[in-house]
Write a protein that holds these residues in place. Structure first.
Motif, short mmCIF file in Angstrom:
data_model
loop_
_atom_site.label_atom_id
_atom_site.label_comp_id
_atom_site.label_asym_id
_atom_site.label_seq_id
_atom_site.Cartn_x
_atom_site.Cartn_y
_atom_site.Cartn_z
N UNK A 13 0.80 -1.22 0.00
CA UNK A 13 0.00 0.00 0.00
C UNK A 13 0.83 1.27 0.00
N UNK A 14 2.14 1.14 0.32
CA UNK A 14 3.03 2.31 0.31
C UNK A 14 3.94 2.30 -0.90
N UNK A 15 4.47 1.13 -1.24
CA UNK A 15 5.33 0.99 -2.41
C UNK A 15 4.90 -0.29 -3.13
N UNK A 16 5.19 -0.41 -4.43
CA UNK A 16 4.92 -1.69 -5.09
C UNK A 16 5.66 -2.81 -4.38
N UNK A 17 4.96 -3.88 -4.06
CA UNK A 17 5.60 -4.99 -3.34
C UNK A 17 4.93 -6.30 -3.70
N UNK A 18 5.72 -7.36 -3.70
CA UNK A 18 5.23 -8.72 -3.95
C UNK A 18 5.83 -9.64 -2.89
N UNK A 19 5.15 -10.77 -2.66
CA UNK A 19 5.61 -11.75 -1.69
C UNK A 19 5.50 -13.14 -2.30
N UNK A 20 6.60 -13.88 -2.24
CA UNK A 20 6.62 -15.28 -2.65
C UNK A 20 7.20 -16.09 -1.51
N UNK A 34 13.32 -11.92 -10.72
CA UNK A 34 14.22 -10.79 -10.45
C UNK A 34 14.43 -9.95 -11.70
N UNK A 35 14.57 -10.60 -12.85
CA UNK A 35 14.74 -9.88 -14.11
C UNK A 35 13.53 -9.00 -14.39
N UNK A 36 12.33 -9.55 -14.26
CA UNK A 36 11.13 -8.74 -14.54
C UNK A 36 11.03 -7.57 -13.57
N UNK A 37 11.34 -7.82 -12.29
CA UNK A 37 11.27 -6.75 -11.28
C UNK A 37 12.24 -5.63 -11.62
N UNK A 38 13.49 -5.98 -11.94
CA UNK A 38 14.49 -4.97 -12.26
C UNK A 38 14.26 -4.34 -13.63
N UNK A 39 13.79 -5.11 -14.59
CA UNK A 39 13.48 -4.53 -15.90
C UNK A 39 12.43 -3.44 -15.79
N UNK A 40 11.44 -3.68 -14.92
CA UNK A 40 10.36 -2.71 -14.75
C UNK A 40 10.84 -1.46 -14.01
N UNK A 41 11.51 -1.65 -12.88
CA UNK A 41 11.77 -0.52 -11.98
C UNK A 41 13.18 0.04 -12.07
N UNK A 42 14.12 -0.74 -12.57
CA UNK A 42 15.50 -0.24 -12.71
C UNK A 42 15.77 0.15 -14.15
N UNK A 43 15.48 -0.75 -15.09
CA UNK A 43 15.73 -0.46 -16.50
C UNK A 43 14.64 0.42 -17.10
N UNK A 44 13.45 0.40 -16.51
CA UNK A 44 12.38 1.28 -16.99
C UNK A 44 11.57 0.71 -18.13
N UNK A 45 11.54 -0.61 -18.29
CA UNK A 45 10.75 -1.24 -19.34
C UNK A 45 9.31 -1.46 -18.86
N UNK A 46 8.42 -1.65 -19.80
CA UNK A 46 7.03 -1.97 -19.47
C UNK A 46 6.89 -3.49 -19.52
N UNK A 47 6.92 -4.12 -18.33
CA UNK A 47 6.95 -5.58 -18.27
C UNK A 47 5.63 -6.19 -17.80
N UNK A 48 4.70 -5.38 -17.34
CA UNK A 48 3.45 -5.92 -16.80
C UNK A 48 3.59 -6.53 -15.42
N UNK A 49 4.65 -6.18 -14.70
CA UNK A 49 4.89 -6.81 -13.40
C UNK A 49 3.80 -6.45 -12.39
N UNK A 50 3.17 -5.30 -12.54
CA UNK A 50 2.11 -4.92 -11.60
C UNK A 50 0.93 -5.87 -11.66
N UNK A 51 0.76 -6.56 -12.79
CA UNK A 51 -0.37 -7.47 -12.96
C UNK A 51 -0.07 -8.87 -12.43
N UNK A 52 1.16 -9.11 -11.99
CA UNK A 52 1.49 -10.41 -11.40
C UNK A 52 0.88 -10.51 -10.00
N UNK A 53 0.67 -11.71 -9.47
CA UNK A 53 0.05 -11.86 -8.15
C UNK A 53 0.83 -11.12 -7.06
N UNK A 54 0.10 -10.52 -6.12
CA UNK A 54 0.76 -9.82 -5.02
C UNK A 54 1.35 -10.80 -4.01
#
Length: 608
Positions: free
Chosen positions: A299-306, A335-355
């Protein structure tokens, strides 16, 4: 309610219940063919201490790195970057990421590996180094000011702590099995010192730093002083003194004082403002805190839990973490999708993955959810009866059961596997997988699973009314699946010394009016030995899990008087008030011993 911490009280939260999503595969092929190591370097900290660093860049041949600049992955390790060359999980270049366009920087934290200084395990000075390392990285010609932090275990903890500095170049974090509260998670669980993992871990860090061979070629003068500094630091300054203080009962160590607040990253969780993907294990060393990271960040930052069905080393892939499975990708891909989205700045759709993605024991499958704890969780109190039954109904009559207090219970149990980080799990001993042998003398209670079974997901609490002929007693509460053939499958456990029973309700977790996770104070002033024969209510925190008990099986609850694999009393509590005696568990209307469990409707599962 959330669970509080030293600096925050529990908070009321509103949990919605949208439909959970399912995993979608992500793939981006390599854009480079080689991972090229630059010459070893040192970074000089503001106090003059030199930290050893290895840098790997993408390239198209073995000896020619591309000039960049590249987004950066930063890993800070205590396990020696020299070892990381052969075991990348403990501090080596991640070729999967580097060949996809990332520079990878790996640093030995001070006093470890090839770095100078004294190691003090996440002390103030080491934490200050993390920020200076980030500032060094962004000044390099091959680096963009876009950094992702990552690592497993100690390396994941440094990632969490580095993100708390809020340097603008840090864009994302991917910690794997990170600690949250050093005192409560492992070192002094329930007021008991961990004598299984902690001494061996300190010996491992010390041993891997005694031969800083690569430092010889980089900085010979520093090499000549490194080994004496390591030995002096270990024997006189930190490792050996800390272990002795813990075992001998030195108050500032065995109680929750400032030493532990500094080394409990969860206290700084509100300082984190970067997207954070947390990976945990149901049988990890830090099982307690890994879902709490998600809870406090969500609720404060984008976050996922596995959370997988892993011990500590299994999360690292030793011998295997079993991914991909049930649609969940490998950790490299996540890890690649997470970093591609938020570090590299690509549009990966990671926000649509399960929380939230958790392995469900008993069902033996990963399930997704929209939150942790589960949005449909209800706290249900089950009362213990002297005949070994568990029921939602309070027993009509009082009763009691007694057992001899055994200080060495649990030597050969699944707890031994968990609290050796999974190492003993590589030994084919039946008692390390099935807890029946270690619980022969335990007081046992069964809750049969009927209809569609029992689904539990979250933290748990045992409220036990006990007395003892001694002045104190350890209370070990273990949960297992009891199969129809009499074998058991481990779920989770809790441990508490009765004299340390003080609970701060303002920091404890309540769900629908029931306390589900107690916050024990562990202050010296709150310690209260028992008077022999005194009946006292003791609330035991049982670490969170996710399990489906199938129809025909039962939830087995075992109450015992020690779990030596998880923790032993320091001499302060073991010798002064004797732990040798007989413990009696009281049940009934006046002494309603019970378990409060996180019950989730079974229709949230995809049953076979």
């Amino acid at each position: 309610m959330t669970l509080g911490s030293r600096n925050t009280e529990a908070q009321l939260v509103s949990v919605g219940n949208p439909e959970p999503t399912q995993w979608q595969m992500y793939d981006r092929p390599p854009s480079f063919t080689h991972t090229v190591a630059l010459p070893n370097q040192t970074i000089t900290m503001s106090d003059g201490t030199k930290l050893f660093v290895k840098v790997s860049l993408p390239g198209f041949s073995a000896n020619n790195p591309e000039p960049g600049p590249f987004p950066v992955v930063l890993t800070q390790t205590s396990y020696n970057t020299s070892v990381g060359q052969f075991v990348p999980e403990v501090g080596g270049a991640n070729e999967f990421l580097v060949t996809r366009g990332y520079a990878h920087v790996v640093v030995d934290v001070r006093g470890t590996g090839n770095s100078a200084g004294n190691w003090e395990a996440f002390g103030d000075r080491e934490q200050a180094d993390y920020l200076e390392v980030v500032e060094w990285v962004v000044e390099q010609p091959w680096a963009l000011d876009r950094i992702g932090l990552e690592g497993i275990s100690y390396l994941g903890i440094t990632a969490i702590l580095t993100s708390q500095h809020n340097h603008p170049a840090v864009k994302a974090s991917f910690p794997i099995v990170p600690i949250g509260d050093g005192y409560r998670d492992i070192v002094f669980t329930g007021g008991n010192v961990n004598a299984t993992f902690i001494p061996s871990w300190m010996a491992l860090v010390t041993g891997l730093g005694l031969l800083p061979v690569e430092l010889l070629a980089t900085d010979p003068a520093s090499f000549l002083g490194a080994v004496p500094d390591r030995l002096t630091g270990a024997l006189l300054d930190f490792q050996v003194p800390t272990i002795l203080k813990a075992l001998l009962g030195e108050e500032e160590t065995v109680f929750d004082e400032g030493f532990w607040e500094i080394r409990s990253p969860m206290e700084g969780v509100d300082d984190i403002n970067v997207p954070t993907f947390v990976v945990g294990g149901l049988f990890d060393l830090f099982q307690r805190s890994e879902p709490l990271w998600f809870e406090r960040l969500n609720g404060r930052v984008p976050t996922k839990l596995l959370i997988g069905p892993w011990t500590h080393i299994e999360a690292a892939g030793v011998p295997s973490n079993g991914l991909p499975r049930d649609g969940v990708p490998t950790l490299d891909v996540l890890r690649l999708q997470w970093f591609d989205e938020y570090v590299m700045g690509l549009d990966t759709g990671v926000d649509d993955q399960p929380d939230v993605t958790q392995y469900v024991l008993g069902l033996e499958r990963y399930e997704t959810a929209t939150n942790w704890p589960h949005p449909e969780l209800r706290a249900e109190r089950f009362f213990l009866d002297s005949d070994g039954a568990m029921s939602l109904d309070l027993p009509a009559d009082g009763g009691e059961q007694s057992t001899l207090q055994q200080p060495l219970n649990g030597l050969c149990s699944f707890s031994t596997t968990q609290w050796t980080a999974g190492l003993t799990g590589l030994i084919p001993l039946p008692c390390l997988e099935d807890n029946r042998t270690s619980e022969l003398a335990a007081l046992k209670f069964e809750l049969p699973a009927i209809d569609d079974g029992i689904y539990l997901n979250g933290p748990m609490q045992a409220d036990l009314w006990v007395s003892t002929t001694a002045s104190d007693v350890q209370l070990s509460v273990r949960l297992d699946i009891l199969d129809p053939d009499g074998t058991t499958q481990p779920i989770t456990n809790g441990l508490l010394t009765a004299s340390m029973h003080s609970v701060d309700e303002s920091r404890s977790r309540f769900v629908n009016g029931e306390m589900l996770q107690p916050w024990h104070t562990y202050r010296a002033s709150d310690r209260s030995p028992l008077t022999p024969g005194e009946i006292r209510k003791v609330s035991v925190e049982i670490f969170p899990s996710s399990v489906w008990v199938p129809p025909g099986s039962s939830l087995l609850v075992s109450v015992n008087t020690s779990n030596v694999a998880q923790g032993v009393p320091p001499l302060l509590t073991a010798l002064v008030p004797s732990l040798l005696g007989v413990m009696t568990l009281h049940t009934g209307p006046e002494t309603p011993s019970s378990l409060t469990l996180p019950v989730v409707p079974v229709d949230n599962l995809q049953l076979p």
